[in-house]
Design a protein around this motif. Structure first.
Motif, PDB file in Angstrom:
ATOM      1  N   TRP A 209      26.475 -17.822  24.283  1.00 27.77           N
ATOM      2  CA  TRP A 209      26.986 -19.345  23.827  1.00 27.77           C
ATOM      3  C   TRP A 209      26.194 -20.056  23.106  1.00 27.77           C
ATOM      4  O   TRP A 209      24.989 -19.801  23.375  1.00 27.77           O
ATOM      5  CB  TRP A 209      27.303 -19.896  25.280  1.00 27.77           C
ATOM      6  CG  TRP A 209      27.821 -21.249  25.256  1.00 27.77           C
ATOM      7  CD1 TRP A 209      28.930 -21.799  24.756  1.00 27.77           C
ATOM      8  CD2 TRP A 209      27.094 -22.618  25.512  1.00 27.77           C
ATOM      9  NE1 TRP A 209      29.094 -23.093  24.875  1.00 27.77           N
ATOM     10  CE2 TRP A 209      28.042 -23.633  25.493  1.00 27.77           C
ATOM     11  CE3 TRP A 209      26.034 -22.891  26.174  1.00 27.77           C
ATOM     12  CZ2 TRP A 209      27.810 -24.786  25.623  1.00 27.77           C
ATOM     13  CZ3 TRP A 209      25.437 -24.052  26.504  1.00 27.77           C
ATOM     14  CH2 TRP A 209      26.372 -25.238  26.201  1.00 27.77           C
ATOM     15  N   ASP A 210      26.644 -20.708  22.075  1.00 27.98           N
ATOM     16  CA  ASP A 210      26.001 -21.445  21.121  1.00 27.98           C
ATOM     17  C   ASP A 210      26.360 -22.991  21.575  1.00 27.98           C
ATOM     18  O   ASP A 210      27.407 -23.700  21.593  1.00 27.98           O
ATOM     19  CB  ASP A 210      26.488 -21.529  19.919  1.00 27.98           C
ATOM     20  CG  ASP A 210      25.651 -22.169  18.615  1.00 27.98           C
ATOM     21  OD1 ASP A 210      24.307 -22.208  18.783  1.00 27.98           O
ATOM     22  OD2 ASP A 210      26.212 -23.280  18.128  1.00 27.98           O
ATOM     23  N   ALA A 211      25.305 -23.821  22.061  1.00 27.71           N
ATOM     24  CA  ALA A 211      25.316 -24.989  22.616  1.00 27.71           C
ATOM     25  C   ALA A 211      25.801 -26.189  21.373  1.00 27.71           C
ATOM     26  O   ALA A 211      26.829 -27.040  21.719  1.00 27.71           O
ATOM     27  CB  ALA A 211      24.155 -25.613  23.342  1.00 27.71           C
ATOM     28  N   ALA A 212      25.599 -25.781  20.135  1.00 27.17           N
ATOM     29  CA  ALA A 212      25.588 -26.703  19.210  1.00 27.17           C
ATOM     30  C   ALA A 212      27.084 -26.830  18.691  1.00 27.17           C
ATOM     31  O   ALA A 212      27.782 -27.964  18.580  1.00 27.17           O
ATOM     32  CB  ALA A 212      24.806 -26.510  17.934  1.00 27.17           C
ATOM     33  N   THR A 213      27.847 -25.734  18.776  1.00 24.04           N
ATOM     34  CA  THR A 213      29.072 -25.615  18.610  1.00 24.04           C
ATOM     35  C   THR A 213      30.159 -25.538  19.901  1.00 24.04           C
ATOM     36  O   THR A 213      31.208 -25.509  19.493  1.00 24.04           O
ATOM     37  CB  THR A 213      29.391 -24.191  17.528  1.00 24.04           C
ATOM     38  OG1 THR A 213      29.101 -23.246  18.164  1.00 24.04           O
ATOM     39  CG2 THR A 213      28.655 -24.265  16.331  1.00 24.04           C
ATOM     40  N   ASP A 214      29.459 -25.281  20.827  1.00 22.79           N
ATOM     41  CA  ASP A 214      30.295 -24.963  22.065  1.00 22.79           C
ATOM     42  C   ASP A 214      31.288 -23.901  21.743  1.00 22.79           C
ATOM     43  O   ASP A 214      32.389 -23.712  22.308  1.00 22.79           O
ATOM     44  CB  ASP A 214      31.133 -26.180  22.628  1.00 22.79           C
ATOM     45  CG  ASP A 214      31.767 -25.964  23.782  1.00 22.79           C
ATOM     46  OD1 ASP A 214      31.232 -25.182  24.549  1.00 22.79           O
ATOM     47  OD2 ASP A 214      32.741 -26.638  23.925  1.00 22.79           O
ATOM     48  N   LYS A 215      30.713 -22.508  21.337  1.00 26.65           N
ATOM     49  CA  LYS A 215      31.385 -21.398  20.974  1.00 26.65           C
ATOM     50  C   LYS A 215      30.615 -20.405  21.348  1.00 26.65           C
ATOM     51  O   LYS A 215      29.409 -20.365  21.151  1.00 26.65           O
ATOM     52  CB  LYS A 215      31.879 -21.347  19.627  1.00 26.65           C
ATOM     53  CG  LYS A 215      32.773 -22.503  19.198  1.00 26.65           C
ATOM     54  CD  LYS A 215      33.341 -22.421  17.740  1.00 26.65           C
ATOM     55  CE  LYS A 215      34.476 -23.441  17.297  1.00 26.65           C
ATOM     56  NZ  LYS A 215      35.012 -23.076  15.794  1.00 26.65           N
ATOM     57  N   TYR A 216      31.278 -19.288  21.751  1.00 21.02           N
ATOM     58  CA  TYR A 216      30.615 -17.895  21.948  1.00 21.02           C
ATOM     59  C   TYR A 216      30.513 -17.227  20.391  1.00 21.02           C
ATOM     60  O   TYR A 216      31.225 -17.241  19.834  1.00 21.02           O
ATOM     61  CB  TYR A 216      31.204 -16.941  22.951  1.00 21.02           C
ATOM     62  CG  TYR A 216      30.910 -17.254  24.169  1.00 21.02           C
ATOM     63  CD1 TYR A 216      29.685 -16.806  24.656  1.00 21.02           C
ATOM     64  CD2 TYR A 216      31.921 -17.727  25.183  1.00 21.02           C
ATOM     65  CE1 TYR A 216      29.585 -17.181  26.148  1.00 21.02           C
ATOM     66  CE2 TYR A 216      31.586 -17.837  26.730  1.00 21.02           C
ATOM     67  CZ  TYR A 216      30.590 -17.747  26.904  1.00 21.02           C
ATOM     68  OH  TYR A 216      29.894 -17.962  28.239  1.00 21.02           O
ATOM     69  N   VAL A 217      29.301 -16.642  20.283  1.00 22.51           N
ATOM     70  CA  VAL A 217      28.986 -16.254  18.854  1.00 22.51           C
ATOM     71  C   VAL A 217      28.542 -14.898  19.160  1.00 22.51           C
ATOM     72  O   VAL A 217      27.735 -14.582  20.100  1.00 22.51           O
ATOM     73  CB  VAL A 217      27.914 -17.012  18.082  1.00 22.51           C
ATOM     74  CG1 VAL A 217      28.530 -18.402  17.781  1.00 22.51           C
ATOM     75  CG2 VAL A 217      26.447 -17.002  18.769  1.00 22.51           C
ATOM     76  N   PRO A 218      28.858 -13.618  18.136  1.00 22.67           N
ATOM     77  CA  PRO A 218      28.301 -12.351  18.569  1.00 22.67           C
ATOM     78  C   PRO A 218      26.898 -12.481  18.362  1.00 22.67           C
ATOM     79  O   PRO A 218      26.110 -12.872  17.680  1.00 22.67           O
ATOM     80  CB  PRO A 218      29.114 -11.708  17.209  1.00 22.67           C
ATOM     81  CG  PRO A 218      30.033 -12.768  16.815  1.00 22.67           C
ATOM     82  CD  PRO A 218      29.645 -13.993  17.024  1.00 22.67           C
ATOM     83  N   ILE A 219      26.337 -11.496  18.991  1.00 21.73           N
ATOM     84  CA  ILE A 219      24.966 -11.084  18.995  1.00 21.73           C
ATOM     85  C   ILE A 219      24.914  -9.708  19.199  1.00 21.73           C
ATOM     86  O   ILE A 219      25.472  -8.955  19.933  1.00 21.73           O
ATOM     87  CB  ILE A 219      24.336 -11.899  20.285  1.00 21.73           C
ATOM     88  CG1 ILE A 219      22.840 -11.785  20.220  1.00 21.73           C
ATOM     89  CG2 ILE A 219      24.705 -11.388  21.644  1.00 21.73           C
ATOM     90  CD1 ILE A 219      22.020 -12.286  21.307  1.00 21.73           C
ATOM     91  N   ASP A 220      23.829  -9.130  18.610  1.00 24.58           N
ATOM     92  CA  ASP A 220      23.178  -7.746  18.630  1.00 24.58           C
ATOM     93  C   ASP A 220      23.114  -7.221  20.004  1.00 24.58           C
ATOM     94  O   ASP A 220      22.171  -8.124  20.719  1.00 24.58           O
ATOM     95  CB  ASP A 220      22.811  -7.124  17.612  1.00 24.58           C
ATOM     96  CG  ASP A 220      21.188  -7.593  17.593  1.00 24.58           C
ATOM     97  OD1 ASP A 220      20.402  -6.998  18.225  1.00 24.58           O
ATOM     98  OD2 ASP A 220      21.119  -8.604  16.987  1.00 24.58           O
ATOM     99  N   TRP A 221      23.237  -5.969  20.338  1.00 19.81           N
ATOM    100  CA  TRP A 221      22.712  -5.733  21.694  1.00 19.81           C
ATOM    101  C   TRP A 221      21.343  -5.831  22.017  1.00 19.81           C
ATOM    102  O   TRP A 221      20.771  -6.163  23.033  1.00 19.81           O
ATOM    103  CB  TRP A 221      23.426  -4.066  22.125  1.00 19.81           C
ATOM    104  CG  TRP A 221      24.719  -4.048  22.399  1.00 19.81           C
ATOM    105  CD1 TRP A 221      25.812  -3.603  21.675  1.00 19.81           C
ATOM    106  CD2 TRP A 221      25.285  -4.320  23.534  1.00 19.81           C
ATOM    107  NE1 TRP A 221      26.834  -3.600  22.217  1.00 19.81           N
ATOM    108  CE2 TRP A 221      26.718  -4.153  23.512  1.00 19.81           C
ATOM    109  CE3 TRP A 221      24.758  -5.061  24.895  1.00 19.81           C
ATOM    110  CZ2 TRP A 221      27.621  -4.262  24.547  1.00 19.81           C
ATOM    111  CZ3 TRP A 221      25.794  -5.085  25.801  1.00 19.81           C
ATOM    112  CH2 TRP A 221      27.217  -4.764  25.675  1.00 19.81           C
ATOM    113  N   ASP A 222      20.582  -5.469  20.843  1.00 18.20           N
ATOM    114  CA  ASP A 222      19.027  -5.321  21.235  1.00 18.20           C
ATOM    115  C   ASP A 222      18.514  -6.785  21.413  1.00 18.20           C
ATOM    116  O   ASP A 222      17.822  -7.116  22.154  1.00 18.20           O
ATOM    117  CB  ASP A 222      18.583  -4.534  20.159  1.00 18.20           C
ATOM    118  CG  ASP A 222      18.515  -3.143  20.142  1.00 18.20           C
ATOM    119  OD1 ASP A 222      18.959  -2.566  21.071  1.00 18.20           O
ATOM    120  OD2 ASP A 222      18.213  -2.649  19.044  1.00 18.20           O
TER     121      ASP A 222
END
Length: 768
Positions: free
Chosen positions: A117-130
């Motif tokens: 979750w990105d607080a600035a945009t209030d959206k979930y954003v992709p992130i790599d597993w590592d």
């Protein structure tokens, strides 16, 4: 999902063409390819995959179609071709998703990429597993160990569950609450107290030898429909089935077998219950006291005539402790009190007892209708008392049969998912892995909720499930949940626990059990335990919905490696590369249960863990089966409202759901379509309050001294249930249940009995 209520006469019988139509509808809705729909032929087969919904037993010689309507829905829900990835979350803020229904969230399809979750945009954003593992690991290392909760839903395999409990204990706590805390912990406590084993004693073969079956608070047609095959076979042998339940449930009334061409073509149906007693919600201890009293009175009469005893005197003398004290309590209990609290007449209870006394081997099947009460543990021990009177524990065709919900909720406890350190082999784990396990009791589900409300829990890791939707006190819990510094959810689909999140929130999408789990190109298998304590292997049989998914063992290992210091005795990577190594480790920890695990896991019908009580070996303090005296006939004597207008609410599930997963708004077995926001009431109670069918009402908890609790906008539906009681759906009615309203000893939320006040929508005062 629409919210246009339509009420029709309940659908009877259960099964039949209605089930066939429901299966076809869900397969089409989930866009399950024809090739994948054939997966159902491998469901619950010895060399196939274990159903991802209920935990009912898997037979050694299965039917051609060893799946039910509920199981087919669960399979379609998991193998859907619908997916959501980064583009979906780029279009929607998390705040906007809060207004979506539970159904709409999950109906988007399978999650495919890890998210933060990105607080600035209030959206979930992709992130790599590592990166996800590294960030979560850093946060956990910085946290105080006792403030982190490791929750599991009951669906993860034995292999994953074993790794998860080891991760938590190597991290430094026993905070391992699970879904059993919310449903069957009263069973674990009550049966352990009475019989020395925390699970049921009935095996599938006992259904072939029983002479009588008693049902308490379990809706077989919705919760475990495959059991209807065993019940139908028993009825064809003339076995009486006696049911105690506030509602007349379709699956316990009659059944048409969808696998029988003759029954489908002719409409032939089997009557399931030979007696059906609609007791008051929470009247179970009183009803059982009445049954026991009737048995003892028949025994007194037999002794006076010089006839053979009705109770099994030899069994009572050799195998039980505390019978005299229990007998005295039963004799001192007046019939008028029993009738008032149970809502049943003495004649009705004596009629049921007469059948019991005439049967050589009796089984008792029950569900959360017994366990989710303030005195849920007493309900369980009273049921055991009833069976002990005639020696109905530890012989063929007899015993106690709690029906578990989630597919491996019982199994995860077997491999160490427990907040109670005395139930985990801590000394063996210490020797095996070279660390000192924590000895302090951890948090169960209610205690985790209390900790979150008090701000004492600072991080929550969820291995499956939809915790925030399943727990009581929804409004207060959601507000407190947002203050958590860290929430992590291992999930297959989007749910409420993703849109109600902590200050830092991660969603880690995993493979489903039905998908082929390849590690280094080699397909892996997992295992589960069913309701009858039998272990089964399970093979994934369809291609993963996305190549970006990791397996649950791989996710647990990734979190553990990023959080814990290296331990030369735990090779997480080797375990993930070959699940047989995990099973070898389990066998070392639990040799009595899991010796030769890899060789035995494909045994048709499963291999059963040792259960002393099933062999009349009692691992109790006295070394015998224990009679216990209930605290009170009243289910909630310390929380009942004194307001004469109060109704006793109990929560129910529909045939359009499995736990918090909602497949549709319909409940055809109860004739309710288009909406789940309903309140079922007896017509007499409606008349007293001046309410008509379809009226909109607001419901408040009558015993909320600490905070107001309410659910507004429910539509009234007249229904056949005892006067003074009302029913509403789980989880929609969870806001009415205080966290502190839980079973004594087990702390199971008491969702099957809470006093509420009903008022017309917008009215200032409750309807009198």
């Amino acid at each position: 999902m629409s919210d246009k209520l339509k009420v029709e006469p309940p659908t009877l019988p259960s099964g039949g063409w209605g089930s066939v139509q429901e299966v076809a509808t869900i397969l089409l809705h989930e866009r399950v390819p024809i090739k994948d729909s054939r997966l159902l032929m491998n469901q619950n087969k010895p060399d196939g995959f274990a159903c991802v919904s209920c935990a009912w037993a898997k037979p050694a010689h299965p039917h051609p179609f060893e799946f039910c309507e509920s199981g087919a829905k669960a399979t379609a829900w998991e193998t859907t071709s619908k997916t959501i990835g980064a583009e979906f979350f780029a279009r929607h803020t998390v705040t906007s998703l809060e207004s979506w229904s539970d159904y709409a969230l999950e109906d988007q399809g399978r999650l495919t990429v890890p998210l933060r979750w990105d607080a600035a945009t209030d959206k979930y954003v992709p992130i790599d597993w590592d990166t996800a593992f590294a960030e979560i690991g850093a946060a956990l290392r910085a946290a105080q160990r006792e403030q982190v909760v490791f929750y599991s839903s009951g669906r993860a395999s034995l292999e994953t569950s074993y790794m998860y409990q080891l991760f938590a204990r190597m991290y430094g706590n026993n905070n391992l609450p699970d879904s059993s805390n919310m449903c069957h912990e009263s069973t674990s406590v009550g049966l352990q107290k009475s019989l020395g084993v925390g699970v049921g004693t009935v095996a599938l073969k006992d259904f072939e030898h029983t002479d009588c079956i008693f049902f308490f608070g379990q809706n077989v047609g919705v919760s475990s429909p495959r059991m209807l095959h065993q019940l139908q076979d028993a009825r064809r042998r003339g076995v009486p089935i006696i049911t105690f339940n506030p509602l007349r449930e379709a699956g316990l009334v009659s059944f048409t077998n969808p696998q029988s061409p003759v029954e489908m073509l002719t409409g032939q149906e089997t009557t399931i219950s030979t007696q059906y007693h609609q007791l008051k919600a929470g009247g179970d201890t009183a009803a059982l006291m009445g049954l026991c009293k009737a048995v003892l009175e028949r025994d007194d009469a037999a002794r006076a005539r010089g006839d053979q005893r009705v109770v099994d005197a030899a069994f009572l003398l050799e195998h039980t402790h505390g019978f005299d004290a229990f007998k005295a309590a039963v004799r001192a209990c007046p019939w008028p009190d029993i009738e008032a609290e149970s809502g049943l007449t003495r004649a009705a209870l004596e009629a049921a007892a007469e059948v019991y006394c005439g049967a050589g081997a009796v089984m008792a099947v029950y569900g959360m209708g017994l366990t989710q009460h303030r005195h849920g543990v007493d309900n369980v021990t009273m049921l055991v008392n009833f069976l002990l009177l005639r020696g109905n524990i530890g012989k063929p065709g007899a015993g106690v049969c709690p029906v578990r919900g989630h597919s491996n909720v019982q199994g995860q406890r077997t491999v160490g998912i427990t907040e109670k350190p005395e139930l985990a082999p801590l000394d063996r784990l210490a020797e095996q892995y070279g660390f000192e396990p924590p000895r302090k009791p951890g948090m169960n589900t209610v205690e985790a909720c209390e900790g979150i409300l008090a701000g004492k829990v600072r991080a929550f890791i969820g291995l499956g499930g939809n915790f925030i939707r399943a727990v009581p006190d929804t409004a207060r819990m959601e507000a407190a949940w947002r203050a958590l510094p860290l929430t992590v959810q291992v999930s297959t689909k989007l749910n409420r626990n993703h849109v109600i999140h902590g200050k830092a929130s991660y969603v880690l999408p995993c493979l489903g059990r039905i998908e082929i789990d390849r590690q280094h190109g080699i397909p892996q298998a997992v295992s589960i335990e069913d309701s009858t304590a039998c272990m089964h292997g399970s093979r994934g049989m369809t291609e993963p919905v996305a190549p970006t998914l990791l397996s649950e063992p791989a996710i647990v290992a990734g979190l553990a490696k990023a959080t814990l210091d290296p331990n030369p005795r735990v090779d997480w990577d080797a375990w993930v590369a070959d699940y047989r190594r995990i099973r070898d480790a389990i066998a070392v920890t639990y040799p009595a249960i899991f010796h030769d695990f890899n060789q035995r896991m494909w045994t048709p019908g499963g291999f059963r863990k040792p259960l002393g009580a099933a062999e009349r070996v009692w691992h109790t303090q006295s070394g015998k089966a224990e009679f216990t005296v209930p605290r009170s006939l009243r289910t909630d004597p310390d929380t009942e409202s004194r307001d004469p207008a109060a109704l006793r609410l109990f929560t129910i599930r529909s045939d359009g759901q499995f736990n918090t997963t909602i497949y549709s708004p319909d409940d055809r077995f109860r004739g309710i379509y288009g909406s789940r926001r309903v309140l079922l009431m007896a017509r007499a109670d409606m008349t007293r309050r001046g309410l008509a069918e379809g009226d909109t009402v607001d419901v408040t908890t009558a015993v909320s001294a600490d905070a107001p609790r309410r659910v507004d906008g429910l539509r009234v539906v007249p229904y056949d249930l005892p006067e003074g009681c009302a029913a509403g759906y789980f989880p929609e009615c969870n806001p009415l249940i205080p966290v502190w309203h839980h079973a004594l000893e087990s702390k199971v939320p008491a969702a099957k009995s809470i006093d509420v006040l009903v008022r017309r929508a917008g009215a200032d005062q409750p309807a009198a």
